[in-house]
Design an enzyme around this catalytic site. Structure first.
Site, PDB file in Angstrom:
ATOM      1  N   CYS A   1       0.872  -1.179   0.000  1.00 37.04           N
ATOM      2  CA  CYS A   1       0.000   0.000   0.000  1.00 37.04           C
ATOM      3  C   CYS A   1       0.907   1.227   0.000  1.00 37.04           C
ATOM      4  CB  CYS A   1      -0.863  -0.041   1.261  1.00 37.04           C
ATOM      5  SG  CYS A   1      -1.889   1.406   1.521  1.00 37.04           S
TER       6      CYS A   1
ATOM      7  N   CYS B   1      -0.931   3.786  -6.416  1.00 38.76           N
ATOM      8  CA  CYS B   1      -1.761   3.129  -5.405  1.00 38.76           C
ATOM      9  C   CYS B   1      -1.930   1.691  -5.866  1.00 38.76           C
ATOM     10  CB  CYS B   1      -3.120   3.834  -5.325  1.00 38.76           C
ATOM     11  SG  CYS B   1      -4.377   2.938  -4.376  1.00 38.76           S
TER      12      CYS B   1
HETATM   13  N1  DGL Z   1      -3.851   0.398  -1.931  1.00 39.14           N
HETATM   14  C1  DGL Z   1      -3.665   1.599  -1.170  1.00 39.14           C
HETATM   15  C2  DGL Z   1      -2.460   2.378  -1.709  1.00 39.14           C
HETATM   16  O1  DGL Z   1      -1.621   1.814  -2.384  1.00 39.14           O
HETATM   17  C3  DGL Z   1      -4.941   2.327  -1.080  1.00 39.14           C
HETATM   18  C4  DGL Z   1      -4.920   3.364  -0.051  1.00 39.14           C
HETATM   19  C5  DGL Z   1      -6.212   3.700   0.572  1.00 39.14           C
HETATM   20  O2  DGL Z   1      -6.810   2.826   1.213  1.00 39.14           O
HETATM   21  O3  DGL Z   1      -6.603   4.855   0.469  1.00 39.14           O
HETATM   22  O4  DGL Z   1      -2.301   3.549  -1.465  1.00 39.14           O
END
Ligand code: DGL
Length: 272
Positions: free
Chosen positions: A86, A196
């Site tokens: 993430c 993301c």
């Molecule tokens: N998959 C997360 C990232 O890479 C999502 C972040 C979120 O939950 O806002 O930032």
């Protein structure tokens, strides 16, 4: 949902122990897929903290607290290394995690460097969460490339929620994507960085309107390579031909996660 905290911690970490992977939800499976493709002998445990998604709208301290919770669960399950799949969690919490816990951590950050180096128009678009774009780590990295390259930052508010709710291919999603990406195309980007781990799942939809001259990149493969390197350096790479196991936990309904892993593996819905 059954209790999850009761399991005893496994102190005997060795090269056969699993790799832990966590994300604010289902998006980190895009990174998980790169890891298991590159590291065929490794077992993994994936935590989807979908109950607390999106992380990107939370304060740094809230993100740190959630990352500690996820890490401690993975350590209790005996993981030998933790992949923070993430960008929002990495850019806000990885330094803290590395200081607090002794296992190696692999993080993910938007691929600003390769995009900036390869760009010929010298205009690069970055789509990421508000939490990532606002983090000190992201701004530090971006400042290294701002000379000579125009970095267009766009926060993708709403995208993670739609993916978590199974609306990847909805008209709402297409409208959101066009609203965020079209202005960057008009300003001449030739690279679009997906900052993301949920966003690689958008690529088929992006390709419907992003011109071919724009290269779309993400960091999944780099994370897998870095995971292999760090396992090698720590003598934790699994070279035994034991059957690997992929375990998935989510603290919400497993429906969307199941679709993204093509119904191939068992997912446990648990409280964490
Ligand atoms: N998959 C997360 C990232 O890479 C999502 C972040 C979120 O939950 O806002 O930032």
């Amino acid at each position: 949902m059954r209790g999850f905290f009761m399991q005893k911690s496994n102190q005997n970490i060795n090269s056969c122990s699993p790799i832990g992977v966590f994300d604010s939800g289902v998006g980190g499976t895009s990174i998980w897929k790169e890891i298991v493709a590159l590291l065929p002998n490794e077992s993994t445990i994936y935590l989807a903290d979908s109950k607390n998604a999106p992380y990107g709208i939370r304060s740094k301290q809230e993100i740190i607290n959630l990352c500690e919770k996820n890490t401690e669960l993975l350590l209790k399950k005996g993981c030998k290394l933790v992949v923070v799949a993430c960008n929002t969690a990495t850019t806000n919490a990885i330094d803290h995690l590395r200081n607090k816990y002794s296992v190696p951590f692999i993080g993910i950050e938007p691929a600003i460097k390769p995009a900036s180096i390869r760009s010929t128009s010298k205009v690069v678009g970055i789509l990421a969460t508000k939490g990532t774009l606002g983090s000190a780590l992201f701004q530090e990295t971006a400042s290294l490339y701002k000379d000579g390259v125009q970095l267009l930052e766009q926060d993708g508010t709403g995208i993670v929620e739609l993916i978590e709710n199974g609306k990847l291919d909805s008209s709402e999603m297409m409208n959101l994507l066009k609203g965020y990406v079209s202005p960057m195309i008009e300003k001449g980007i030739d690279y679009l960085v997906l900052g993301c781990s949920h966003y690689p799942y958008l690529i088929p939809n992006l390709k419907k309107f992003v011109p071919e001259r724009v290269t779309i990149i993400d960091s999944g493969f780099s994370v897998a390579k870095q995971t292999r390197l760090i396992l090698e350096q720590n003598r934790l790479l699994n070279t035994d031909k034991v059957p690997r196991r992929y375990i998935f936990y989510t603290n919400q309904s497993a429906t969307v996660l199941n679709i993204l892993i093509e119904n191939k593996y068992k997912i446990e819905e648990v409280d964490f």
